[in-house]
Design an enzyme around this catalytic site. Structure first.
Site, PDB file in Angstrom:
ATOM      1  N   HIS A  17      45.592  51.703  52.037  1.00 26.82           N
ATOM      2  CA  HIS A  17      46.396  52.175  53.043  1.00 26.82           C
ATOM      3  C   HIS A  17      47.629  52.531  52.250  1.00 26.82           C
ATOM      4  O   HIS A  17      47.998  52.539  50.872  1.00 26.82           O
ATOM      5  CB  HIS A  17      46.450  51.288  53.992  1.00 26.82           C
ATOM      6  CG  HIS A  17      47.081  50.057  53.620  1.00 26.82           C
ATOM      7  ND1 HIS A  17      48.155  49.629  52.928  1.00 26.82           N
ATOM      8  CD2 HIS A  17      46.461  48.785  53.684  1.00 26.82           C
ATOM      9  CE1 HIS A  17      48.340  48.286  52.761  1.00 26.82           C
ATOM     10  NE2 HIS A  17      47.406  47.758  53.204  1.00 26.82           N
ATOM     11  N   HIS A  20      49.349  50.316  49.471  1.00 26.38           N
ATOM     12  CA  HIS A  20      48.721  50.325  48.099  1.00 26.38           C
ATOM     13  C   HIS A  20      49.059  51.736  47.507  1.00 26.38           C
ATOM     14  O   HIS A  20      49.438  51.833  46.442  1.00 26.38           O
ATOM     15  CB  HIS A  20      46.907  50.269  48.310  1.00 26.38           C
ATOM     16  CG  HIS A  20      46.437  49.170  49.108  1.00 26.38           C
ATOM     17  ND1 HIS A  20      45.731  49.387  50.075  1.00 26.38           N
ATOM     18  CD2 HIS A  20      46.805  47.815  48.657  1.00 26.38           C
ATOM     19  CE1 HIS A  20      45.338  48.234  50.555  1.00 26.38           C
ATOM     20  NE2 HIS A  20      45.759  47.107  49.756  1.00 26.38           N
ATOM     21  N   CYS A 125      46.019  27.826  52.969  1.00 24.16           N
ATOM     22  CA  CYS A 125      45.885  29.118  53.925  1.00 24.16           C
ATOM     23  C   CYS A 125      44.844  29.949  53.314  1.00 24.16           C
ATOM     24  O   CYS A 125      45.044  30.434  52.015  1.00 24.16           O
ATOM     25  CB  CYS A 125      47.237  29.974  53.896  1.00 24.16           C
ATOM     26  SG  CYS A 125      47.293  31.598  54.690  1.00 24.16           S
ATOM     27  N   CYS A 128      46.233  33.589  52.132  1.00 26.62           N
ATOM     28  CA  CYS A 128      47.016  33.616  50.974  1.00 26.62           C
ATOM     29  C   CYS A 128      46.223  33.049  49.677  1.00 26.62           C
ATOM     30  O   CYS A 128      46.672  33.146  48.508  1.00 26.62           O
ATOM     31  CB  CYS A 128      48.033  32.795  51.028  1.00 26.62           C
ATOM     32  SG  CYS A 128      49.424  32.985  52.091  1.00 26.62           S
ATOM     33  N   CYS A 142      51.537  29.594  58.552  1.00 29.27           N
ATOM     34  CA  CYS A 142      51.568  30.443  57.499  1.00 29.27           C
ATOM     35  C   CYS A 142      52.541  31.352  57.975  1.00 29.27           C
ATOM     36  O   CYS A 142      51.859  32.195  58.833  1.00 29.27           O
ATOM     37  CB  CYS A 142      50.463  30.954  56.703  1.00 29.27           C
ATOM     38  SG  CYS A 142      50.691  32.231  55.470  1.00 29.27           S
ATOM     39  N   HIS A 145      50.278  35.019  57.667  1.00 31.38           N
ATOM     40  CA  HIS A 145      49.172  35.218  58.371  1.00 31.38           C
ATOM     41  C   HIS A 145      49.195  34.590  59.782  1.00 31.38           C
ATOM     42  O   HIS A 145      48.094  34.513  60.247  1.00 31.38           O
ATOM     43  CB  HIS A 145      48.200  34.543  57.316  1.00 31.38           C
ATOM     44  CG  HIS A 145      47.810  35.247  56.243  1.00 31.38           C
ATOM     45  ND1 HIS A 145      48.485  34.781  55.135  1.00 31.38           N
ATOM     46  CD2 HIS A 145      47.376  36.341  55.754  1.00 31.38           C
ATOM     47  CE1 HIS A 145      48.348  35.942  54.016  1.00 31.38           C
ATOM     48  NE2 HIS A 145      47.398  36.809  54.478  1.00 31.38           N
ATOM     49  N   LYS A 294      54.830  46.043  61.913  1.00 30.95           N
ATOM     50  CA  LYS A 294      54.227  45.706  60.979  1.00 30.95           C
ATOM     51  C   LYS A 294      52.511  46.410  61.030  1.00 30.95           C
ATOM     52  O   LYS A 294      52.325  46.707  62.083  1.00 30.95           O
ATOM     53  CB  LYS A 294      53.931  44.089  60.952  1.00 30.95           C
ATOM     54  CG  LYS A 294      53.281  43.686  59.667  1.00 30.95           C
ATOM     55  CD  LYS A 294      52.997  42.148  59.763  1.00 30.95           C
ATOM     56  CE  LYS A 294      52.317  41.623  58.597  1.00 30.95           C
ATOM     57  NZ  LYS A 294      52.005  40.533  58.309  1.00 30.95           N
ATOM     58  N   LYS A 297      45.523  46.189  61.041  1.00 29.43           N
ATOM     59  CA  LYS A 297      44.278  46.686  61.715  1.00 29.43           C
ATOM     60  C   LYS A 297      44.422  46.562  63.028  1.00 29.43           C
ATOM     61  O   LYS A 297      43.930  47.442  63.922  1.00 29.43           O
ATOM     62  CB  LYS A 297      43.239  45.979  61.059  1.00 29.43           C
ATOM     63  CG  LYS A 297      42.332  47.080  60.240  1.00 29.43           C
ATOM     64  CD  LYS A 297      41.364  46.076  59.726  1.00 29.43           C
ATOM     65  CE  LYS A 297      40.042  46.911  59.015  1.00 29.43           C
ATOM     66  NZ  LYS A 297      39.237  46.111  58.676  1.00 29.43           N
TER      67      LYS A 297
HETATM   68  N1  MSP Z   1      44.831  40.848  44.892  1.00 28.77           N
HETATM   69  C1  MSP Z   1      46.238  40.547  45.029  1.00 28.77           C
HETATM   70  C2  MSP Z   1      47.156  41.035  44.018  1.00 28.77           C
HETATM   71  C3  MSP Z   1      46.685  40.107  42.717  1.00 28.77           C
HETATM   72  S1  MSP Z   1      47.711  41.139  41.410  1.00 28.77           S
HETATM   73  C4  MSP Z   1      47.367  40.041  39.981  1.00 28.77           C
HETATM   74  C5  MSP Z   1      46.987  41.158  46.234  1.00 28.77           C
HETATM   75  N2  MSP Z   1      46.099  42.054  46.797  1.00 28.77           N
HETATM   76  S2  MSP Z   1      46.406  43.181  48.007  1.00 28.77           S
HETATM   77  O1  MSP Z   1      45.217  43.960  48.121  1.00 28.77           O
HETATM   78  O2  MSP Z   1      46.765  42.301  48.979  1.00 28.77           O
HETATM   79  O3  MSP Z   1      47.553  43.868  47.719  1.00 28.77           O
HETATM   80  C6  MSP Z   1      49.108  43.362  47.710  1.00 28.77           C
HETATM   81  C7  MSP Z   1      50.013  44.532  47.447  1.00 28.77           C
HETATM   82  O4  MSP Z   1      49.751  45.890  48.008  1.00 28.77           O
HETATM   83  C8  MSP Z   1      51.319  44.400  47.408  1.00 28.77           C
HETATM   84  O5  MSP Z   1      51.980  43.644  46.578  1.00 28.77           O
HETATM   85  C9  MSP Z   1      52.037  46.068  47.364  1.00 28.77           C
HETATM   86  O6  MSP Z   1      51.803  46.285  46.002  1.00 28.77           O
HETATM   87  C10 MSP Z   1      50.745  46.684  48.130  1.00 28.77           C
HETATM   88  N3  MSP Z   1      50.953  46.470  49.549  1.00 28.77           N
HETATM   89  C11 MSP Z   1      50.213  46.132  50.697  1.00 28.77           C
HETATM   90  N4  MSP Z   1      50.829  46.222  51.635  1.00 28.77           N
HETATM   91  C12 MSP Z   1      52.093  46.736  51.711  1.00 28.77           C
HETATM   92  C13 MSP Z   1      52.923  47.370  52.578  1.00 28.77           C
HETATM   93  N5  MSP Z   1      52.744  47.237  53.801  1.00 28.77           N
HETATM   94  N6  MSP Z   1      54.113  47.875  52.058  1.00 28.77           N
HETATM   95  C14 MSP Z   1      54.224  48.127  50.821  1.00 28.77           C
HETATM   96  N7  MSP Z   1      53.088  47.711  49.868  1.00 28.77           N
HETATM   97  C15 MSP Z   1      52.231  46.631  50.240  1.00 28.77           C
HETATM   98  O7  MSP Z   1      47.688  40.661  46.902  1.00 28.77           O
END
Ligand code: MSP
Length: 648
Positions: A17, A20, A125, A128, A142, A145, A294, A297
């Site tokens: 999304h 990412h 949690c 997390c 948390c 979440h 925020k 989904k």
């Molecule tokens: N798998 C772990 C990370 C492990 S790294 C060794 C994880 N994955 S995640 O799919 O949840 O990705 C989190 C990351 O996705 C955030 O740190 C950020 O880079 C990005 N984002 C996810 N949602 C976001 C927003 N709404 N806004 C900006 N970036 C965010 O955590």
């Protein structure tokens, strides 16, 4: 110089999304910038595929974990080219070499005495995938979440993280660039002001099997964070690979604030336990919300990268995300905001400048970059352009180096505005009327061509496709592949006689789609100092304008709307009394408004805002500030006039 830059590895329990996309675009732009500076760059992204969350998502999808992770990991990998992301390596935590590396590292740390077995009770949690401390909870839940963590008591393996606490504090204090922006460094230091607990790094196989077995006890699998963080080492061939030797010393990680703790605390202490030097810098950004809400989904407001690219084009998406967010702070995405940036910054400012310039080279110089007229005196306007370009590139380098992308882009756009003024000031169409000005005309056109070439170079990391299109239209595609940042500010280097292609249009305007709701405050900013750039497209007829009923209204009462930061409830006389809700609370106090005569749209369909029915809209001008914020100023009348007077 070498650069090694990574994104987080994304969990495969969700489809890619906007969030990412943002982190990965940032990392891509930075790695392209470092390449432009001549660095040998390695850029890594990937997917995090073990752990409870993934096992659960697979079960929900009715697939085996293996089938499931293969399918979603492929979706991530397929998304990156759509966003012009060019990573050097895509790691998956289910890769055999990663599994081996994690086990080797566990064994080393265990053999050194930094892993021990113990009983643990804590609040867990699942979202997390970690135990939370009492202090982290908000109302017993948390905060991320919004669920109460489960009290769990079990025997597990622990990493002696506490042993490295003093070292970590010292390292952060003596390396100010280690965690940036500063707010996150402070957050980590404040967390470290309390004693650090050891980290539980295993899960019993009775509870979870989808993980990497501990090499010294196969009744346990590795905790997903201990597994995941090691990806940054596996991907470059730790411990013996040539890439490890080459890149580790330059490692930089890009993450959002949600995963600060694992990266700023677990990871450096793990690295330390291995006897390695820590990474160089951790860059932490804020969160993207959607329409100030925020993204989730359940709310159905998740923004998918592919849809954005299909609507606006990849370079607009990249530009928007990098321009709109101040790195470190949260930002809000909206269809109106991206449309406004596309049409104002890209189609108008940059696109018009480019097509105007090429059209003039075509018309007044036979479609070739003219001679540079060495030996001619530069006018003050030329000198202003040259010094603006020099200061832009210096700022750009500094900002890009320090992840202040919106500032880097602002600096480029200042030069773009200056170039628009340079054209007006030199009026090539006037010079063309008199043969005596022929040399000056050539020089102006030459400067335009080379300035656009330089702009293409600085835009290369941000909008690679557009930059290449600019270089090709200027006939400089060959030079483009090899030119570095040092070419920016080198005047007189662009070869005269190069054939240009004036047909190139960089950013066709995107009109608002029917059915896309407009945010009440959004509108397309016009382009200051460039009246002609605002005329000609998106025109409406007089009849269309007549349909909008503008009236003078006197504000007779104003109050804040409860639970809203931005809204004020106004009572106005126009001349009948009506209620209007206006998003101006950050700019006006209620008291300051009483008695003001403003302009309203009187025939707008009533709309409910925070439960209050608003009958119309108050007009205000919006000004973008240098720091990225906005200033609102109400539209009023220049002299006293009766309330209710029609404005036309
Ligand atoms: N798998 C772990 C990370 C492990 S790294 C060794 C994880 N994955 S995640 O799919 O949840 O990705 C989190 C990351 O996705 C955030 O740190 C950020 O880079 C990005 N984002 C996810 N949602 C976001 C927003 N709404 N806004 C900006 N970036 C965010 O955590």
């Amino acid at each position: 110089m070498t650069t090694y830059v990574t994104t987080p590895i994304y969990y495969v329990n969700a489809m890619p999304h906007l969030g990412h996309a943002y982190t990965t675009i940032v990392t891509d732009a930075y790695s392209r910038f470092k390449r432009l500076c001549g660095d040998d760059v390695r850029f890594q992204t990937g997917t995090d595929e073990h752990g409870e969350k993934i096992a659960e998502a697979a079960a929900k999808a009715g697939e085996t974990p293996r089938q499931y992770v293969d399918r979603i990991a492929a979706t991530f990998k397929e998304t990156w080219p759509l966003l012009s992301i060019r990573q050097d390596y895509t790691i998956r935590t289910t890769d055999p070499d990663h599994i081996q590396t994690v086990q080797d590292i566990l064994q080393v740390v265990h053999d050194r005495g930094d892993i021990y077995f113990s009983e643990y009770s804590g609040l867990y949690c699942q979202g997390c995938e970690r135990f939370l401390t009492e202090k982290e909870l908000v109302d017993g839940k948390c905060p991320d979440h919004l669920v109460e963590p489960k009290a769990i008591s079990e025997q597990n393996y622990f990493f002696r993280m506490s042993k490295y606490q003093d070292w970590l504090i010292d390292h952060i204090q003596t390396h100010p660039e280690f965690i940036t922006p500063e707010r996150y460094r402070n957050e980590v230091l404040s967390f470290l002001s309390e004693p650090l607990e050891d980290l539980c790094i295993s899960r019993p196989t009775s509870r979870l099997t989808w993980g990497i077995p501990l090499p010294f006890d196969n009744k346990f699998v590795t905790y997903v964070w201990f597994d995941a963080l090691i990806n940054y080492l596996t991907g470059i061939g730790y411990p013996d690979g040539a890439d490890f030797a080459m890149y580790w010393a330059a490692a930089e990680h890009v993450i959002a604030k949600d995963i600060l703790k694992p990266h700023a605390i677990y990871w450096p202490t793990m690295i330390r336990a291995l006897g390695l030097e820590p990474f160089q810098r951790l860059h932490v950004h804020g969160y993207w919300n959607v329409d100030a809400t925020k993204m989730s989904k359940s709310l159905g407001n998740v923004v998918r990268p592919k849809e954005l690219v299909d609507t606006y084009g990849v370079d607009t998406v990249r530009y928007f995300l990098l321009r709109e967010m101040s790195f470190g702070l949260d930002s809000s995405f909206s269809a109106d905001a991206i449309l406004a940036r596309h049409n104002a910054d890209l189609a108008n400012d940059l696109g018009n400048l480019f097509s105007r310039s090429l059209t003039m080279i075509d018309k007044y110089a036979d479609g070739r970059i003219p001679e540079c007229c060495a030996g001619f005196l530069f006018t003050p306007e030329d000198q202003e352009l040259m010094s603006a370009m020099a200061s832009m590139v210096a700022q750009y380098r500094e900002y890009m180096e320090n992840f202040r992308f919106h500032k880097a882009l602002q600096a480029i756009w200042e030069v773009i505005s200056l170039l628009n003024r340079y054209i007006v000031g030199n009026a090539p169409w006037e010079l063309a009327k008199d043969a005596r000005h022929g040399d000056r005309l050539k020089m102006v056109l030459y400067h335009l061509a080379e300035a656009l070439w330089m702009i293409a170079l600085v835009l290369k990391p941000i909008m690679p496709g557009t930059a290449e299109k600019m270089a090709s239209a200027l006939g400089l595609q060959k030079q483009f592949a090899d030119a570095g940042i040092d070419a920016v500010g080198q005047w007189g280097e662009v070869p005269s006689g190069t054939v240009i292609d004036k047909g190139a249009q960089l950013f066709p305007r995107v009109e608002k789609k029917a059915g896309v709701p407009a945010a009440p405050s959004a509108g397309q900013p016009l382009v200051p100092g460039k009246p002609e750039a605002n005329i000609g497209e998106g025109l409406i007829t007089f009849d269309q304008f007549k349909d909008v009923e503008l009236r003078v209204a006197e504000i007779v009462a104003a109050e804040k709307v409860a639970k809203s930061e931005k809204l004020l409830k106004l009572t106005v006389k126009a001349p009948e009394k009506r209620t209007i809700v206006a998003g101006i609370a950050l700019h006006y106090t209620p008291e300051a408004l009483i008695g003001q005569k403003v302009i309203i749209v009187a025939n707008l369909k009533p709309a409910k805002l925070m439960g209050i029915l608003s009958h119309g809209m108050v007009l205000a001008a919006k000004e973008q500030q240098a720091d990225g914020s906005e200033r609102l100023v109400l539209a009023t009348v220049a002299a006293p006039i009766a309330s209710g007077s029609r404005v036309a």
